[in-house]
Design a protein around this motif. Sequence first.
Motif, PDB file in Angstrom:
ATOM      1  N   ALA A  53     -12.923  -0.136 -20.837  1.00 34.36           N
ATOM      2  CA  ALA A  53     -13.459  -0.471 -22.157  1.00 34.36           C
ATOM      3  C   ALA A  53     -12.888   0.442 -23.228  1.00 34.36           C
ATOM      4  CB  ALA A  53     -14.979  -0.385 -22.143  1.00 34.36           C
ATOM      5  N   ASP A  54     -12.780   1.729 -22.929  1.00 32.63           N
ATOM      6  CA  ASP A  54     -12.243   2.680 -23.902  1.00 32.63           C
ATOM      7  C   ASP A  54     -10.781   2.398 -24.228  1.00 32.63           C
ATOM      8  OD1 ASP A  54     -14.627   4.050 -24.159  1.00 32.63           O
ATOM      9  OD2 ASP A  54     -14.131   5.542 -22.625  1.00 32.63           O
ATOM     10  N   MET A  55     -10.009   2.032 -23.212  1.00 30.12           N
ATOM     11  CA  MET A  55      -8.598   1.731 -23.448  1.00 30.12           C
ATOM     12  C   MET A  55      -8.437   0.451 -24.254  1.00 30.12           C
ATOM     13  SD  MET A  55      -5.606   3.006 -22.948  1.00 30.12           S
ATOM     14  CE  MET A  55      -5.721   4.099 -21.512  1.00 30.12           C
ATOM     15  N   ALA A  56      -9.266  -0.536 -23.957  1.00 31.51           N
ATOM     16  CA  ALA A  56      -9.160  -1.818 -24.657  1.00 31.51           C
ATOM     17  C   ALA A  56      -9.414  -1.673 -26.155  1.00 31.51           C
ATOM     18  CB  ALA A  56     -10.127  -2.832 -24.056  1.00 31.51           C
ATOM     19  N   LYS A  57     -10.346  -0.817 -26.519  1.00 32.32           N
ATOM     20  CA  LYS A  57     -10.700  -0.737 -27.939  1.00 32.32           C
ATOM     21  C   LYS A  57      -9.633  -0.045 -28.787  1.00 32.32           C
ATOM     22  CE  LYS A  57     -13.521   3.520 -27.848  1.00 32.32           C
ATOM     23  NZ  LYS A  57     -14.900   4.042 -27.979  1.00 32.32           N
ATOM     24  N   ILE A  58      -8.728   0.700 -28.157  1.00 34.14           N
ATOM     25  CA  ILE A  58      -7.670   1.363 -28.926  1.00 34.14           C
ATOM     26  C   ILE A  58      -6.332   0.635 -28.811  1.00 34.14           C
ATOM     27  CG2 ILE A  58      -8.769   3.627 -28.724  1.00 34.14           C
ATOM     28  CD1 ILE A  58      -6.634   4.330 -26.607  1.00 34.14           C
ATOM     29  N   ALA A  59      -6.311  -0.445 -28.026  1.00 28.74           N
ATOM     30  CA  ALA A  59      -5.066  -1.193 -27.833  1.00 28.74           C
ATOM     31  C   ALA A  59      -4.837  -2.169 -28.978  1.00 28.74           C
ATOM     32  CB  ALA A  59      -5.115  -1.949 -26.508  1.00 28.74           C
ATOM     33  N   GLY A  60      -3.573  -2.598 -29.092  1.00 24.91           N
ATOM     34  CA  GLY A  60      -3.261  -3.641 -30.053  1.00 24.91           C
ATOM     35  C   GLY A  60      -3.592  -5.013 -29.507  1.00 24.91           C
ATOM     36  N   ALA A  61      -3.557  -5.127 -28.169  1.00 29.17           N
ATOM     37  CA  ALA A  61      -3.909  -6.380 -27.501  1.00 29.17           C
ATOM     38  C   ALA A  61      -4.309  -6.072 -26.072  1.00 29.17           C
ATOM     39  CB  ALA A  61      -2.742  -7.368 -27.526  1.00 29.17           C
ATOM     40  N   LEU A  62      -5.134  -6.960 -25.507  1.00 35.76           N
ATOM     41  CA  LEU A  62      -5.557  -6.854 -24.118  1.00 35.76           C
ATOM     42  C   LEU A  62      -5.063  -8.085 -23.369  1.00 35.76           C
ATOM     43  CD1 LEU A  62      -7.297  -5.675 -21.754  1.00 35.76           C
ATOM     44  CD2 LEU A  62      -9.209  -7.028 -22.696  1.00 35.76           C
ATOM     45  N   VAL A  63      -4.394  -7.859 -22.231  1.00 32.82           N
ATOM     46  CA  VAL A  63      -3.893  -8.957 -21.399  1.00 32.82           C
ATOM     47  C   VAL A  63      -4.625  -8.941 -20.065  1.00 32.82           C
ATOM     48  CG1 VAL A  63      -1.892  -9.919 -20.211  1.00 32.82           C
ATOM     49  CG2 VAL A  63      -1.626  -8.914 -22.491  1.00 32.82           C
ATOM     50  N   LEU A  64      -5.237 -10.072 -19.715  1.00 31.29           N
ATOM     51  CA  LEU A  64      -5.963 -10.222 -18.457  1.00 31.29           C
ATOM     52  C   LEU A  64      -5.227 -11.237 -17.585  1.00 31.29           C
ATOM     53  CD1 LEU A  64      -9.600 -10.467 -19.893  1.00 31.29           C
ATOM     54  CD2 LEU A  64      -8.352  -8.405 -19.182  1.00 31.29           C
ATOM     55  N   ASN A  65      -4.868 -10.827 -16.367  1.00 32.44           N
ATOM     56  CA  ASN A  65      -4.060 -11.649 -15.469  1.00 32.44           C
ATOM     57  C   ASN A  65      -4.746 -11.734 -14.106  1.00 32.44           C
ATOM     58  OD1 ASN A  65      -2.011 -11.983 -13.264  1.00 32.44           O
ATOM     59  ND2 ASN A  65      -0.601 -12.209 -14.977  1.00 32.44           N
ATOM     60  N   MET A  66      -5.004 -12.947 -13.619  1.00 32.56           N
ATOM     61  CA  MET A  66      -5.771 -13.152 -12.389  1.00 32.56           C
ATOM     62  C   MET A  66      -4.912 -13.219 -11.131  1.00 32.56           C
ATOM     63  SD  MET A  66      -8.879 -15.831 -13.130  1.00 32.56           S
ATOM     64  CE  MET A  66      -7.922 -17.066 -12.278  1.00 32.56           C
ATOM     65  N   GLY A  67      -3.696 -12.753 -11.162  1.00 35.67           N
ATOM     66  CA  GLY A  67      -2.777 -12.947 -10.042  1.00 35.67           C
ATOM     67  C   GLY A  67      -3.285 -12.478  -8.695  1.00 35.67           C
ATOM     68  N   THR A  68      -3.803 -11.262  -8.634  1.00 34.02           N
ATOM     69  CA  THR A  68      -4.337 -10.725  -7.369  1.00 34.02           C
ATOM     70  C   THR A  68      -5.765 -10.255  -7.626  1.00 34.02           C
ATOM     71  OG1 THR A  68      -3.238  -8.607  -7.888  1.00 34.02           O
ATOM     72  CG2 THR A  68      -2.128 -10.069  -6.344  1.00 34.02           C
ATOM     73  N   LEU A  69      -6.687 -11.144  -7.396  1.00 35.46           N
ATOM     74  CA  LEU A  69      -8.084 -10.900  -7.756  1.00 35.46           C
ATOM     75  C   LEU A  69      -8.816 -10.025  -6.753  1.00 35.46           C
ATOM     76  CD1 LEU A  69      -9.396 -14.361  -8.993  1.00 35.46           C
ATOM     77  CD2 LEU A  69      -9.063 -12.301 -10.357  1.00 35.46           C
ATOM     78  N   THR A  70      -9.618  -9.095  -7.274  1.00 33.51           N
ATOM     79  CA  THR A  70     -10.598  -8.365  -6.481  1.00 33.51           C
ATOM     80  C   THR A  70     -11.869  -8.271  -7.317  1.00 33.51           C
ATOM     81  OG1 THR A  70     -10.053  -6.167  -7.346  1.00 33.51           O
ATOM     82  CG2 THR A  70      -8.774  -6.950  -5.445  1.00 33.51           C
ATOM     83  N   GLU A  71     -12.966  -8.021  -6.655  1.00 33.25           N
ATOM     84  CA  GLU A  71     -14.236  -7.905  -7.371  1.00 33.25           C
ATOM     85  C   GLU A  71     -14.192  -6.783  -8.404  1.00 33.25           C
ATOM     86  OE1 GLU A  71     -18.993  -7.122  -6.383  1.00 33.25           O
ATOM     87  OE2 GLU A  71     -17.530  -7.350  -4.769  1.00 33.25           O
TER      88      GLU A  71
END
Length: 270
Positions: A53-71
């Motif tokens: 969460a801390d990294m996301a708020k200082i980023a210019g964009a957040l990329v979420l990729n479901m390629g290798t899913l874990t809980e």
Amino acid sequence: MNIQEISSLLEKVRESNPLVHNITNVVVTNFTANGLLAIGASPVMAYAHEEAADMAKIAGALVLNMGTLTEKEVKSMLLAGKSANQHEVPVIFDPVGVGATAYRTETAKKILRELDITIIRGNAAEIANAAGQQWNIKGVDAGEAEGNISELAKSAAKDLAAVTVITGKQDIVSDGRSTFTINNGHPLLTKVTGAGCLLTSVIGAFSAIEKDPVKAAVASLVVYGSAAEIAAEKTDGRGPGTFQLEFLNSLYNISAADVELHGSFERTNG
């Protein structure tokens, strides 16, 4: 939107060096990081619950990729995505393989339900399944496209409330009102693992410096596809290994003039 706007966005990415936070799959992490560095962005891969969460708020964009899913990874995606939403950071979602298994489908629906997604990128099968439509899929690869891809992109954008990018022989971008077709790219991209995943992260880099998600997506596809064409010309059929290396070089070296020479796109409706 014209080709000069796209070339200027490429220059802006390089000038701004945006931080792109990736929660992506283990198969493509290195290639994604190198590709983002080559295009002029700054990649970070932060998966731990304690810092997502801390990294996301200082980023210019957040990329979420479901390629290798874990809980654990899904939990990190949700933590990062909610933080990005709260801090007005664009969220780019790559629903890899959605429709292949019940778990992938349920995870994609959960992410789409709980997060405000700015752009969703996938092949036709992934986008169709994410939007609740039936489409053939094998593993994480699409079946042959059957139907109007532009109409699929348009309807999915409305259903998912996100700018939709469908990649294939031609790439389509739609927000449900305006639709663009991008003609750049090369078949060798399909022979390099992670080429689509890297594209999603490059879309993140452009989204970090351009508030209009349609413009950011179109610009990303034109630049990326043009770089692939240049790489293919330079490797002259020597195969995907040589192409992959030259593609990274092309992402690094592609100029505004190259984009204006190779870029090919059109607004197809709206």
